[in-house]
Write an enzyme that holds these catalytic residues in place. Structure first.
Site, PDB file in Angstrom:
ATOM      1  N   HIS A 121      -3.562  -5.004  -2.267  1.00  0.00           N
ATOM      2  CA  HIS A 121      -3.140  -4.358  -1.017  1.00  0.00           C
ATOM      3  C   HIS A 121      -4.372  -3.776  -0.331  1.00  0.00           C
ATOM      4  O   HIS A 121      -4.556  -3.944   0.870  1.00  0.00           O
ATOM      5  CB  HIS A 121      -2.112  -3.275  -1.324  1.00  0.00           C
ATOM      6  CG  HIS A 121      -1.615  -2.551  -0.126  1.00  0.00           C
ATOM      7  ND1 HIS A 121      -0.873  -3.167   0.856  1.00  0.00           N
ATOM      8  CD2 HIS A 121      -1.755  -1.259   0.266  1.00  0.00           C
ATOM      9  CE1 HIS A 121      -0.574  -2.284   1.793  1.00  0.00           C
ATOM     10  NE2 HIS A 121      -1.098  -1.126   1.470  1.00  0.00           N
ATOM     11  N   CYS A 169       4.844  -1.715   4.560  1.00  0.00           N
ATOM     12  CA  CYS A 169       3.669  -2.599   4.508  1.00  0.00           C
ATOM     13  C   CYS A 169       3.875  -3.807   3.603  1.00  0.00           C
ATOM     14  O   CYS A 169       3.023  -4.701   3.573  1.00  0.00           O
ATOM     15  CB  CYS A 169       2.453  -1.801   4.046  1.00  0.00           C
ATOM     16  SG  CYS A 169       2.194  -0.274   4.966  1.00  0.00           S
ATOM     17  N   HIS A 209      -5.214  -3.732   8.697  1.00  0.00           N
ATOM     18  CA  HIS A 209      -3.855  -3.635   8.161  1.00  0.00           C
ATOM     19  C   HIS A 209      -2.861  -4.008   9.254  1.00  0.00           C
ATOM     20  O   HIS A 209      -2.628  -3.240  10.176  1.00  0.00           O
ATOM     21  CB  HIS A 209      -3.615  -2.202   7.676  1.00  0.00           C
ATOM     22  CG  HIS A 209      -2.403  -2.048   6.815  1.00  0.00           C
ATOM     23  ND1 HIS A 209      -1.377  -2.958   6.792  1.00  0.00           N
ATOM     24  CD2 HIS A 209      -2.045  -1.069   5.940  1.00  0.00           C
ATOM     25  CE1 HIS A 209      -0.458  -2.562   5.943  1.00  0.00           C
ATOM     26  NE2 HIS A 209      -0.834  -1.408   5.410  1.00  0.00           N
TER      27      HIS A 209
END
Length: 633
Positions: free
Chosen positions: A434, A281, A472
């Protein structure tokens, strides 16, 4: 004297819309915009979504009715708002209630007739089972009589457990923007995102190429999952079970290096450096660090940096769901005590949450060294002096958060203090978390921020979390954060985490602040953003991003009187960028796809002992003949 990597262009697409000219950012703070900016955002998105089109004099809907801009904004506002950001996965991608699969079925023989079926010639196995009697038919197929019991795969339909997704705006089809035959969706996004970033620069690409040596340009890009669409690895791995034929393109186009490869081959025509790095990620920050490293060292003067990820496939949804990572419909209902899930609020960073929301998107930035930006009159939207990457060390669970993010984040803050001073970091900085919307992330990431803030004497440190809006996007997730940070520098608004009612009780807040509504910071002024990312496997990264206002101060100290000429050239650059913005806001995206154009003739490359020249490039590739290890020679 090291070069400063400055951002001279940015672009891409996600659930909020187009990234260039801050369209996507404005969608996330649309409630806090002036009427003029709000209408501009709604009209641009209405065009992107195909609700209206510009005919040269007015906007027209699908029935041909004419509108001016104000009428478009008022008439289509609800459709634009409903068709952007996180929402239920739309059937245009696939129906999450009808996922095709197979179940094993044991066929039983009840009479001497056995089982009879037909197969095409293409589907006939090369080795005929001994219990089959095969009879050719007139149409070229075969009738099979199986005299034995056997196991069969029977098609079935199942329902996906998580249906919320951060998908592109409703009606916007990247495949329709250029001749995209056989391209997986992720590579379509790569071409669109890179084109958007290149056009946003306002300096023609040909002029940039003419100002540097060919190998001083670099492309840094990747995707985490590769291309799992039917045109890529998805089709390659499914073809046998689906009784389909593997194409000649699926293997090559499935590679996770392809976003960079496509940009080199079909957008830029570059023969310069290329690099594809993945870090789960945090992948966007991985490729960003590589570009920053090369520009600071002088190896590169121009870099196109970014990622594209088309992760909305049943297989990826199922994989993350079985890990317990996604926010499922059932989990959302339990959180709200309701019978229906609130898909619009599926992603809830730092609130009571049950998992992240999967999304698709592509984000790219164009970097230059500061000297080249000043020389060409490029518009500077910020600078990235440092990106830090650190692993977690020994782990119990490969997917669990770990210690490495303490290292990357603390080093980033220390670097920012060294570059801009303590006062700026304490009073004029904010964090782009994040913020994945998992229970583990909200605790561990907030604790990192809190402890580092305490160490550096920071209080009331604002924290933003763009995944609340766009979900995401995996490889390009940190790119979403960076685009939002650039929007904050422009508008001095920090997007609130508006999908939560309150910050969860287990989130550390002693030295930090999690605004739930958009926060106006014009008086305080934001000049520094810290982009934080945490990825499965221990892939932690934090980037330092400086505002254009601070960058101009830094450049004024370095270049002095030369800045007057720079500002003069800047006017023309901004006009060209504004011209592209106007076209793009009307959905005239000018996607660059140079398939087969001006292919370099290898035989025309000319060599000397000092370098080489090739057709299409005015400057030569110069060999570096210095010996870094002269003391050992």
């Amino acid at each position: 004297m090291q070069a400063l990597p400055v951002i001279v262009g940015f672009g891409g697409y996600n659930a909020a819309g187009r990234s260039s000219s801050h369209q996507g950012f404005r969608r996330t703070v649309v409630e806090s915009l002036s009427p003029v900016e709000r209408n501009k955002t709604l009209v641009g998105l209405a065009c992107l979504m195909g609700l209206v089109r510009w005919d040269g004099s007015s906007y027209r809907d699908q029935s041909g009715q004419s509108y001016d801009a104000a009428a478009v904004a008022s008439t289509f506002a609800d459709q634009v708002m409903a068709g952007t950001l996180i929402r239920r996965l739309e059937n245009a991608i696939y129906n999450p209630e009808e996922i095709t699969g197979h179940k094993h079925v044991q066929m039983q023989q009840h009479d001497e007739g056995g089982v009879r079926f037909t197969l095409s010639r293409r589907d006939m196995p090369t080795q005929i089972p001994g219990h089959w009697d095969v009879r050719p038919l007139e149409d070229g197929s075969f009738e099979i009589h199986s005299r034995d019991t056997g196991e069969f795969l029977v098609p079935v339909q199942t329902e996906q457990l998580a249906k919320a997704a951060g998908q592109l705006p409703s009606g916007f089809d990247p495949a329709a923007q250029y001749s995209s035959r056989f391209h997986p969706r992720g590579l379509q996004l790569a071409l669109l995102g890179a084109s958007d970033a290149i056009h946003s620069v306002g300096v023609p690409w040909e002029q940039i190429v003419a100002a540097v040596h060919p190998d001083e340009i670099g492309v840094y890009g990747s995707s985490v999952f590769g291309q799992l669409a039917p045109e890529g690895f998805g089709g390659l791995l499914q073809s046998r079970l689906r009784s389909e034929r593997t194409s000649s393109k699926q293997l090559a186009l499935g590679l996770n290096t392809m976003p960079a490869d496509f940009i080199n081959a079909y957008v830029l025509g570059s023969v310069g450096h290329t690099e594809a790095i993945t870090g789960a990620c945090a992948s966007f920050l991985y490729v960003l660090q590589a570009a920053v490293r090369d520009i600071r060292s002088g190896r590169r003067r121009v870099a196109v940096v970014g990622n594209a990820e088309a992760s909305l496939t049943p297989e990826i949804f199922e994989g993350f769901t079985n890990m317990g990572a996604l926010g499922t419909d059932e989990g959302l209902c339990k959180l709200d005590g309701s019978s229906l899930p609130d898909w619009r609020r599926a992603s809830r960073p730092f609130g009571e949450n049950c998992g992240f929301t999967l999304a698709e998107g592509a984000q790219f930035v164009v970097l230059m060294d500061d000297a080249l930006a000043v020389e060409l009159g490029a518009d500077i939207h910020g600078a990235v002096p440092e990106v830090f990457i650190n692993a977690d060390g020994l782990k119990k669970s490969i997917s669990a958060p770990g210690a490495g993010n303490y290292v990357s984040f603390a080093k980033a803050v220390a670097s920012a203090v060294a570059i801009l001073g303590e006062d700026t970091v304490k009073h004029n900085s904010f964090i782009h978390a994040h913020g994945s919307s998992t229970p583990a992330n909200r605790v561990t990431e907030s604790e990192i921020f809190n402890r580092v803030a305490a160490a550096f004497g920071i209080s009331d440190w604002p924290v933003a979390a763009v995944k609340a809006y766009v979900g995401h996007t995996i490889a390009s997730a940190s790119g979403d954060q960076l685009m939002s940070a650039l929007g904050t520098f422009k508008y001095q608004l920090i997007p609130g985490i508006k999908t939560i009612d309150r910050v969860a009780a287990d989130v550390c807040q002693t030295h930090t602040s999690f605004p739930l509504q958009d926060r106006d910071v014009k008086e305080r002024g934001m000049d520094l953003a810290l982009i934080n990312s945490k990825g499965f496997g221990g892939n932690n990264a934090t980037a330092v991003v400086i505002s254009p206002r601070k960058v101009e101060d830094m450049l004024s100290r370095r270049y002095g009187a030369a800045m007057a000429e720079y500002r003069s050239r800047l006017e023309q650059t901004r006009q060209r960028a504004a011209d592209y913005e106007l076209r793009a806001d009307r959905a005239e995206l000018d996607v660059i796809y140079r398939f087969g154009e001006q292919v370099i003739d290898d035989s025309a490359i000319q060599f000397s002992r000092d370098g080489l020249t090739m057709p299409g490039f005015g400057n030569a590739v110069i060999f570096d003949k210095s010996n870094p290890w002269a003391d050992m020679s």
